[in-house]
Write a protein that holds these residues in place. Structure first.
Motif, PDB file in Angstrom:
ATOM      1  N   TYR A 207      -5.881   3.796 -40.602  1.00 12.97           N
ATOM      2  CA  TYR A 207      -6.326   2.402 -40.478  1.00 12.97           C
ATOM      3  C   TYR A 207      -7.841   2.297 -40.355  1.00 12.97           C
ATOM      4  N   TRP A 208      -8.525   3.424 -40.224  1.00 11.58           N
ATOM      5  CA  TRP A 208      -9.988   3.340 -40.179  1.00 11.58           C
ATOM      6  C   TRP A 208     -10.577   2.878 -41.499  1.00 11.58           C
ATOM      7  N   VAL A 209      -9.762   2.974 -42.560  1.00 13.57           N
ATOM      8  CA  VAL A 209     -10.237   2.506 -43.855  1.00 13.57           C
ATOM      9  C   VAL A 209     -10.214   0.972 -43.905  1.00 13.57           C
ATOM     10  N   ALA A 210      -9.446   0.368 -43.003  1.00 16.07           N
ATOM     11  CA  ALA A 210      -9.336  -1.091 -42.995  1.00 16.07           C
ATOM     12  C   ALA A 210     -10.473  -1.683 -42.176  1.00 16.07           C
ATOM     13  N   PRO A 211     -10.944  -2.839 -42.582  1.00 11.29           N
ATOM     14  CA  PRO A 211     -12.038  -3.473 -41.827  1.00 11.29           C
ATOM     15  C   PRO A 211     -11.517  -4.132 -40.557  1.00 11.29           C
ATOM     16  N   LEU A 212     -11.111  -3.345 -39.604  1.00 11.48           N
ATOM     17  CA  LEU A 212     -10.608  -3.907 -38.358  1.00 11.48           C
ATOM     18  C   LEU A 212     -11.761  -4.020 -37.373  1.00 11.48           C
ATOM     19  N   PRO A 213     -11.905  -5.174 -36.773  1.00  8.69           N
ATOM     20  CA  PRO A 213     -12.982  -5.311 -35.792  1.00  8.69           C
ATOM     21  C   PRO A 213     -12.766  -4.313 -34.661  1.00  8.69           C
TER      22      PRO A 213
ATOM     23  N   TRP B  66     -17.505  -0.218 -39.494  1.00  4.96           N
ATOM     24  CA  TRP B  66     -16.844  -0.826 -40.636  1.00  4.96           C
ATOM     25  C   TRP B  66     -16.613   0.214 -41.713  1.00  4.96           C
ATOM     26  N   PRO B  67     -15.665  -0.037 -42.569  1.00 10.39           N
ATOM     27  CA  PRO B  67     -15.519   0.899 -43.688  1.00 10.39           C
ATOM     28  C   PRO B  67     -16.716   0.810 -44.627  1.00 10.39           C
ATOM     29  N   ASN B  68     -16.794   1.783 -45.478  1.00  5.89           N
ATOM     30  CA  ASN B  68     -17.900   1.856 -46.409  1.00  5.89           C
ATOM     31  C   ASN B  68     -17.476   1.154 -47.701  1.00  5.89           C
ATOM     32  N   TYR B  69     -18.002  -0.049 -47.886  1.00  9.16           N
ATOM     33  CA  TYR B  69     -17.541  -0.834 -49.038  1.00  9.16           C
ATOM     34  C   TYR B  69     -17.990  -0.248 -50.362  1.00  9.16           C
ATOM     35  N   ARG B  70     -18.819   0.760 -50.313  1.00 12.15           N
ATOM     36  CA  ARG B  70     -19.234   1.400 -51.576  1.00 12.15           C
ATOM     37  C   ARG B  70     -18.210   2.408 -52.060  1.00 12.15           C
ATOM     38  N   SER B  71     -17.247   2.721 -51.219  1.00 13.69           N
ATOM     39  CA  SER B  71     -16.314   3.782 -51.577  1.00 13.69           C
ATOM     40  C   SER B  71     -15.134   3.243 -52.385  1.00 13.69           C
ATOM     41  N   PRO B  72     -14.870   3.843 -53.541  1.00 12.19           N
ATOM     42  CA  PRO B  72     -13.717   3.409 -54.330  1.00 12.19           C
ATOM     43  C   PRO B  72     -12.410   3.477 -53.544  1.00 12.19           C
ATOM     44  N   LEU B  73     -12.364   4.308 -52.523  1.00 11.80           N
ATOM     45  CA  LEU B  73     -11.136   4.369 -51.735  1.00 11.80           C
ATOM     46  C   LEU B  73     -10.913   3.083 -50.965  1.00 11.80           C
TER      47      LEU B  73
END
Ligand SMILES: Nc1nc2c(c(=O)[nH]1)N[C@H]1C(S)=C(S)[C@@H](COP(=O)(O)OP(=O)(O)OC[C@H]3O[C@@H](n4cnc5c(=O)[nH]c(N)nc54)[C@H](O)[C@@H]3O)O[C@H]1N2
Ligand SMILES: Nc1nc2c(c(=O)[nH]1)N[C@H]1C(S)=C(S)[C@@H](COP(=O)(O)OP(=O)(O)OC[C@H]3O[C@@H](n4cnc5c(=O)[nH]c(N)nc54)[C@H](O)[C@@H]3O)O[C@H]1N2
Ligand code: SF4
Ligand code: SF4
Ligand code: SF4
Ligand code: SF4
Ligand code: SF4
Ligand SMILES: [Mo]
Lengths: 449, 752, 234
Positions: A130-136, A142-149
């Motif tokens: 769930y660390w990939v999710a933008p959970l407050p 925050w996740p890295n929005y540059r990552s294709p994942l």
């Protein structure tokens, strides 16, 4: 919408199509048991992996992805069967689609569920997915929005949600039908699920509208999903991954494998649930033609990709090209070409062999071939990185093989349960087809058999 | 043993700024020996200077400790040998200290010899048992006692000699390493001046198989010098040529690799000399008269075939060598042959270009052995003299005579001694493992009535022991080590001191031997009573004669400033003994000169048979002969040439592999007249086709969990020789050979 | 270029002289000991799981007898445009202000994407928990964390030593200078082939070497802008 067909026929259709919900044959039991056991084995393997560490897989340096991401791309590809095909057929108003759509939509949801598992299953620490999710969170991470994942995360979730809705909306009238034909608790549950469907004109209108809107929306979503999946590779700078055409190539491959999976599912359902009256040779013929088209498109992409690599002669890429075409991966490569191009073209190219049997054979080959295709995109590139000193190889372990087998078990089991609970052929759509274009349907029905 | 006993040195002396710069943090302290608990600050790094003892080089090290645990070893910038550098093996020293399979305390055998059944005993009992046994041999007046050790110098040897004094000369000692003393082979006399090859300033390095970057004399010293050779702006067209039948790591760094036929080095050197002399490439007056005449026999045109190197290459090399500003030739090992003709021929070549005592040439440092011995052994010397008289007296008396002859004076290795001596009544093995390194001695060792081992680890020889008295590791020991050839004017004495309290119930061998000596009634008349006080005493003695002229007080005052200073630095620099040896290394009167013309022309080995190959074994920079094979970090360090980890292999040229139908990674059988072993084949692109080569150091049958059962031991088929005739055949089985990198070429050739 | 920008923070870089490097691998063991890089044993190593943060790549060129071998130490190149960083979904690997490619073990979820996108193949994954047979664990460096299973690791430029060197300079009220920071591999190198320092400081050794006409960077054409400079064989 008026239903102007004979009461008797109506009743027959209802009984036929709802029979699986009431009667359970030995075939169903054996399939469900076997697939359940296969799934159980995979769950056990996953438990073992959680307990020991992901090292129980055959991955290594440099091959850090193999079966896991192959399965991921494969199942996400399969998921395009469904929604995309049913949506295209709906949007283009292909009448013959009627008995096929739900079958396809269900494939989508299940394949997505399975495919989407792998990005989690493959993690070194899956419990932290769930660390990939933008959970407050308290640390402002925050996740890295540059990552294709992360793009994958959003794309797949959107697609999954869309597909479920798209499966669910056309299901409502049929749920109401089941509700009407059942009692007690079952009635209550179906009643809840059918969201108070009474078949009023307004309800029909809204349903039609919703289905149409969803069909239009789901097409770009589906295309974007597989494009983004392809970008997991294309955005990387690794040789033979960093390709501009991976988006369309992957989407084409996805639809290709999706149709093949659909044909296989239909053939099985037809046999096991005795739906010969509904899933007719014409459907297989039409889907076979689609499959043929996709095979040609797939070949065109593959050819273009490999030709440019070969001609470009860039050393790092050339190594991987050679690995696939004449090196250790060549048996897999040429099997893939045979299964995805040679056999489909030969079998589906002729009307005589474009039978149920023919399409099933071609489809089975394509499903295998397209799995190999994903494997061959991932592993040769990783095993032959730019610095030749680090070249390596890869061999799967029993855990990975069990997990792969398990996905099929899981898929079949989900399907078994689905047909037990929901009519697999959209009853109302089928009837609607009979009502609106009886002649055409009849003609189609007369076509084969 | 109480831990407190080891917490001896309390003074935290002044630290030098340059040393601290190596550690980089203000709270780090460079501290000699151990810090008492009440002064220990948790969470601080304590750096302790000592020396590495994992090979004979004796590099200076700094050990970082925290919470009484050592966690890093670094090179000591202030040590003249390694100047901060440290090799892979030296880095792995922490695993020697913390090896899981160390012997944890004294033990005695409870079963048949070789049953490897032991029971723990106390140190008191162990000492009594050893003393009793030695006493009975002394009383029986028949057998000899062999103390076989790894290094020829240091406190353990001194203690052994003192003990020998109690045994009326019945104790012989030999070491496994000193027999390779280059001074000896270069000049054919033991204790001769040590040649130092100034490769840093050379402009042309011609190495006859000297693997100076890996093993040879002093890998750190020569690696540092090599770096300077490569980095120097002034070297102009500096060139490095390596002559060797297989490409070693050293050869891989050469500008040119000459794969001459093995055993023809002397021939090649003389052929070069012949060219130099006939083309008058050196000034005529630089050419000693006696050299010219016989050299004509070695004209390259005549010997090129035998060397298997084209004559024009030889001529080119000769011109390059003699024409270069500062040429130097390095004698490699014709392994383990102290009177090697190649070494003499190489010396000849150096003399020819007149590079003695010149920058970039050959320097002779006065024997550090002499300076070391004379000072270190000042006190025991009287007793030692007695010992040698006793030995001499025994020379022609019965079973001892052979032993005495095969002893130290004959520069014999432990194995040679065991094979030559008629009977050894007791074998004391210290840091050597003859059963593994020389399997041919197995029967002799087994037949020895009493074996005591001081090994830290259960190895092949220790398994056969009756008594085990485990030694401290070098990181827990006190010792001094003369560092070979630092510079012509001075010698470095590396100091070893404990950096941590002993891990286990072990005891330094010197202390055990001194205790045995007391047990046997040795007088307490020595100025020291332990390894520690012996080391401090030695430092104090050496400091007295030190050029730095540090004020030293009395001999007994061991905590005086020079000692403290030396302990802080971990090294003591002393002027070269009683003056530089000016013995002309090569003049017409010396016997080597006359021998030069008599150098035997070797038969080319390849002519002996069609399928016969020459098997070479070589020591690896990491495990050497296998004494460090129990360290996982070294096992997992890829061989720099083949990338193999966790095992060994035989190198075979692509041509020979094809001829024998052997595939890369196949298990092959290597056989010689003494037997055969199975080992994976590596098809190695840089080896002569008539040579196969195997690294030593693996194939242990008992050496802890990491080394046991891994690879094959070439010594099994070599009988103590490093070069033998062998056959190779495939087994068709794939071997479990693990590689960390590929042998693939950087630019694979792909056709379009 | 970083060396032109006047930057406040030091910009760490390494220069490796291939003319001097002998391929001895002292640096490999030094790095492993300093950074608690475990040995995985023969079985795991056979499966390609041996861990190293720095390796010596050896390439043969030519044919016998004119064959040559070349050595190249390769660790994380601390790319200024690091392809591994963009793909990490959770920012477990990111760029610091000092030009380091940092790796946050606690944040890493173990996708291995970064390793797949590193053109230099320098990243090692923890397939299992690291273990040391007792008492080998006593030799662990207390200043470097032992990585658990499921996370990625790689050369950090010895971050713990950088911190110490910077602390020392700060305590002494000055800028960092050559010699303050000596990574373990650099310390050990018997041939003095490696130089480490602040490339933003034009007087530093590494900045000077970076301007040498022998200076090259690995796979330069990919535009990753490595902070490791190789001085090619002359
Ligand atoms: N085929 C073949 N045979 C050879 C050679 C070869 O190249 N090929 N080389 C020859 C040569 S050159 C040599 S020098 C010899 C080497 O012969 P050795 O010196 O016997 O070889 P090592 O294997 O180093 O033996 C060291 C032993 O000391 C023990 N030990 C380790 N640490 C300590 C310690 O701290 N204290 C004590 N007391 N003991 C310790 C270990 O148990 C180890 O087995 O072998 C010779 N034999
Ligand atoms: N780091 C480290 N240093 C060491 C040791 C160690 O274990 N580790 N051991 C020390 C000891 S005990 C010894 S004996 C020495 C041994 O070290 P060296 O004296 O270097 O001997 P070997 O390592 O056996 O290497 C022999 C080399 O000579 C080559 N060779 C073999 N036959 C011939 C020939 O006929 N002609 C030529 N030109 N070359 C030939 C082989 O290819 C091989 O590479 O190293 C000492 N130094
Ligand atoms: S060269 Fe020898 S003494 Fe020096 S660090 Fe290496 S093993 Fe130790
Ligand atoms: S070398 Fe690899 S791991 Fe290091 S910064 Fe560059 S891409 Fe990232
Ligand atoms: S393995 Fe860790 S560091 Fe690498 S991309 Fe995945 S989460 Fe990021
Ligand atoms: S800089 Fe430090 S972490 Fe990087 S390779 Fe060197 S020793 Fe290892
Ligand atoms: S320690 Fe130095 S010489 Fe040895 S391999 Fe590493 S960089 Fe090269
Ligand atoms: Mo030796």
């Amino acid at each position: 919408m008026q239903k102007s067909i004979a009461l008797g026929a109506d009743h027959d259709i209802n009984t036929d199509l709802l029979r699986p919900l009431c009667e359970t044959g030995i075939g169903w039991y054996s399939i469900a048991t076997i697939s359940g056991l296969v799934l159980l084995a995979a769950v056990g393997a996953f438990g073992y992996q959680l307990y020991r560490g992901i090292g129980v897989w055959g991955l290594n340096r440099p091959v850090m992805w193999a079966f896991d991401i192959t399965n991921f791309v494969f199942w996400i590809g399969i998921s395009h069967a469904g929604t995309l095909i049913s949506a295209i057929l709906r949007v283009t108003g292909a009448e013959w689609r009627r008995p096929v759509t739900r079958c396809a939509e269900a494939i989508t949801v299940f394949a997505l569920l399975i495919g989407a598992m792998f990005p989690i299953v493959h993690l070194g620490r899956p419990w932290l997915f769930y660390w990939v999710a933008p959970l407050p969170n308290g640390r402002g991470l925050w996740p890295n929005y540059r990552s294709p994942l992360v793009w994958d995360f959003f794309a797949i979730n959107t697609y999954l949600l869309g597909s479920i809705i798209y499966l669910y909306i056309p299901l409502i009238p049929d749920l109401a039908l089941v509700r009407d034909r059942s009692k007690g608790l079952k009635r209550k549950i179906y009643g809840m699920l059918s969201l108070g469907w009474w078949g009023t004109q307004r309800q029909w209108q809204r349903l039609e509208k919703a289905v149409q809107v969803m069909a239009v929306i789901i097409i770009p979503v589906a295309v974007s999903v597989h494009t983004i999946v392809s970008w997991d590779f294309a955005m990387a700078i690794q040789p033979m991954w960093h390709s501009t055409m991976f988006g369309p190539y992957f989407v084409a491959g996805a639809i290709f494998s999706g149709i093949a999976a659909l044909i296989l599912a239909m053939a099985v359902l037809r046999k096991v649930l005795h739906l010969e009256r509904y899933l007719k040779p014409v459907h297989f013929n039409n889907l076979g033609l689609l499959l043929l088209t996709m095979s040609l498109i797939w070949f065109y992409f593959t050819f273009a990709e490999y030709l440019t690599t070969w001609y470009g002669n860039e050393p790092a890429e050339k190594v991987i090209f050679q690995q696939k075409v004449s090196g250790p991966f060549s048996p897999m490569f040429w099997t893939m070409v045979t299964l995805c191009f040679v056999i489909p073209v030969v079998v589906l190219g002729f009307k005589r062999s474009r039978t149920i049997k023919g399409t099933v054979i071609a489809s089975a080959g394509i499903v295998v071939g397209m799995w190999l295709e994903r494997f061959l995109i991932i592993v040769p590139t990783l095993s032959h990185p730019r610095m030749p000193f680090n070249w390596g190889s890869y061999r799967p372990t029993w855990v990975e093989v069990t997990l792969l087998t398990g996905t099929f078990g899981y898929f079949v089991l989900l399907y078994c349960l689905f047909v037990k609970v929901f009519p697999i052929v959209a009853v109302w759509e089928y009837k609607e087809g009979l009502a609106t274009r009886p002649a055409e349907v009849k003609a189609a029905a007369a076509h084969g058999d | 043993m109480k831990r407190r006993e080891f917490i001896i040195l309390t003074g935290i002396g002044a630290t030098t700024a340059s040393m601290l710069s190596a550690c980089g943090h203000p709270e780090n302290k460079l501290i000699p020996a151990l810090i008492p608990d009440d002064q220990y600050v948790p969470g601080l790094d304590y750096w302790k200077a000592s020396s590495c003892a994992l090979c004979e080089e004796g590099c200076g090290i700094l050990v970082r400790t925290r919470e009484h645990k050592a966690n890093k070893i670094e090179g000591n910038l202030n040590h003249p040998v390694n100047r901060g550098g440290i090799c892979a093996r030296g880095q792995a020293g922490l695993q020697v200290l913390y090896a899981p399979d160390r012997i944890s305390g004294p033990m005695k055998s409870t079963g048949q010899r070789g049953s490897a059944r032991f029971e723990p005993i106390s140190w008191d009992e162990a000492t009594r048992l050893l003393a009793g046994r030695l006493q009975s041999i002394k009383e029986a007046k028949s057998d000899s006692i062999l103390f076989a050790t790894r290094y020829p110098h240091g406190v353990n040897r001194v203690a052994a000699m003192l003990l020998g004094d109690m045994l009326e000369g019945r104790l012989m000692w030999t070491d496994s390493r000193m027999i390779h003393d280059l001074g000896a082979s270069y000049d054919e006399t033991y204790g001769a001046p040590q040649p130092i090859f100034d490769i840093a300033r050379a402009s042309y390095i011609l190495s006859f198989g000297a693997r100076f970057l890996e093993t040879w004399r002093s890998p750190m010293r020569y690696s540092k010098a090599y770096g300077e050779f490569r980095g120097s702006q002034s070297r102009g067209h500096g060139k490095f040529v390596q002559i060797e039948p297989r490409m070693s790591l050293t050869a891989a760094n050469a500008d040119e690799w000459i794969p001459a036929r093995p055993g023809t080095e002397s021939l090649l050197a003389l052929a070069l000399g012949a060219v130099i002399s006939r083309e008058k490439l050196v000034k005529a007056d630089a050419l000693p008269a006696f050299l010219s005449a016989p050299l004509e026999r070695f004209a390259p045109e005549d010997v090129a075939n035998q060397i298997d190197i084209p004559a024009d290459v030889i001529i080119r090399l000769a011109r390059e060598f003699a024409g270069s500003e500062r040429p130097v030739a390095l004698p490699g090992t014709e392994p383990h042959d102290t009177s090697s003709p190649a070494t003499i021929a190489v010396k000849y070549l150096n003399e020819l270009v007149g590079n003695r005592d010149k920058p970039g040439g050959v320097y002779y440092s006065t024997s550090w052995i002499n300076s070391f011995d004379s000072v270190l052994h000042k006190i025991p010397r009287a007793t030692l003299a007695k010992a040698s008289t006793a030995t001499n007296g025994l020379k022609d008396k019965g079973p001892l005579s052979a032993a005495a002859q095969a002893g130290r004076d004959a520069a014999s290795s432990p194995a040679a001694f065991l094979l030559d001596a008629n009977q050894v009544g007791a074998l004391l093995v210290h840091h050597v493992n003859p059963v593994y390194t020389n399997p041919e001695v197995l029967e002799r060792v087994k037949a020895t009535p009493f074996i005591a081992s001081f090994s830290c680890v259960m190895d092949e020889t220790t398994q056969l022991a009756d008594l085990i008295l485990p030694d401290h590791t070098y990181l827990e020991s006190w010792d001094v080590k003369p560092a070979p050839g630092v510079d012509p004017q001075s010698a470095a004495i590396s100091i070893l001191q404990p950096v941590v309290v002993p891990e286990l119930d072990t005891r330094q061998t010197a202390d055990v031997l001194l205790a045995v000596r007391s047990e046997l009634g040795g007088a307490a008349d020595l100025p020291f009573d332990s390894a520690e006080s012996l080391v401090k005493h030695t430092i104090a003695e050496l400091s007295k004669s030190s050029a730095s002229g540090r004020p030293s007080t009395t001999t007994e005052d061991t905590t005086d400033e020079p000692v403290q200073h030396a302990l802080e630095r971990g090294v003591l620099i002393v002027p070269a003994g009683a003056g530089r040896s000016t013995e002309p290394a090569f003049d017409s009167k010396s016997n080597t000169a006359s021998r030069a013309s008599k150098i035997e022309v070797p038969e080319s080995p390849a002519t002996t048979g069609e399928s016969a190959l020459t098997l070479i074994s070589y020591e690896t920079a990491t495990f050497g002969m296998g004494g460090e094979a129990h360290l996982p970090v070294l096992q997992e360090l890829p061989d720099p040439m083949t990338s193999v980890i966790w095992g060994n292999w035989v190198e075979i040229s692509p041509q020979t592999a094809a001829q024998h139908g052997i595939a890369d990674g196949e298990l092959v059988e290597v056989s010689t007249e003494w037997g055969s072993i199975q080992v994976p084949a590596i098809v190695y692109p840089a080896i002569r086709s008539d040579v196969i080569a195997m690294p030593s150091g693996q194939g242990h049958t008992a050496f802890g969990r990491y080394a046991t059962g891994l690879g094959a031991n070439p010594a099994l088929v070599q009988r103590g020789k490093q070069i033998v005739e062998a056959k190779i055949s495939g087994t068709g089985k794939k071997a479990a050979v693990v590689r960390m990198g590929t042998m693939e070429r950087e630019h694979p050739d792909l056709k379009r | 270029m970083p060396e032109e920008k006047a930057q406040q923070k030091p910009q760490w870089a390494m220069a490796i002289d291939l003319d001097r490097c002998t391929g001895c691998e002292a640096c490999v063991v030094a790095c492993g000991v300093e950074n608690n890089v475990p040995s995985v044993g023969p079985a795991e190593a056979a499966r390609g799981r041996a861990k190293v943060w720095i390796r010596i790549e050896r390439y043969f060129e030519g044919e016998y007898p004119n064959i040559r071998a070349r050595f190249r130490p390769v660790m994380c190149q601390h790319c200024e445009e690091a392809p591994c960083e963009t793909v990490c979904p959770v920012y477990a690997t990111y760029h610091t202000e000092e030009g380091l490619n940092a790796q946050v073990y606690n944040r890493c979820v173990g996708t291995r994407y970064c390793a797949n996108n590193c053109p230099y193949t320098v990243r090692s994954f923890n397939w299992f928990d690291a273990s040391w047979d007792a008492p080998l664990d006593k030799a662990l460096n207390p200043e470097v964390s032992v990585r658990g299973r499921g996370v990625m690791e790689k050369c950090t430029f010895c971050i713990q030593r950088i911190r110490k060197g910077e602390d020392k300079a700060r305590d002494e009220g000055r800028e960092v200078r050559d010699g303050d920071v000596v990574p373990a591999c650099v310390q050990s190198c018997p041939a003095t082939a490696m130089t480490f320092g602040n490339i933003a400081d034009p007087s530093s050794q590494v900045a000077k070497l970076a301007k040498s006409n022998r200076a090259t960077r690995l796979l330069e054409e990919l535009g990753t802008k490595p902070r490791v400079i190789y001085l090619s064989k002359s």
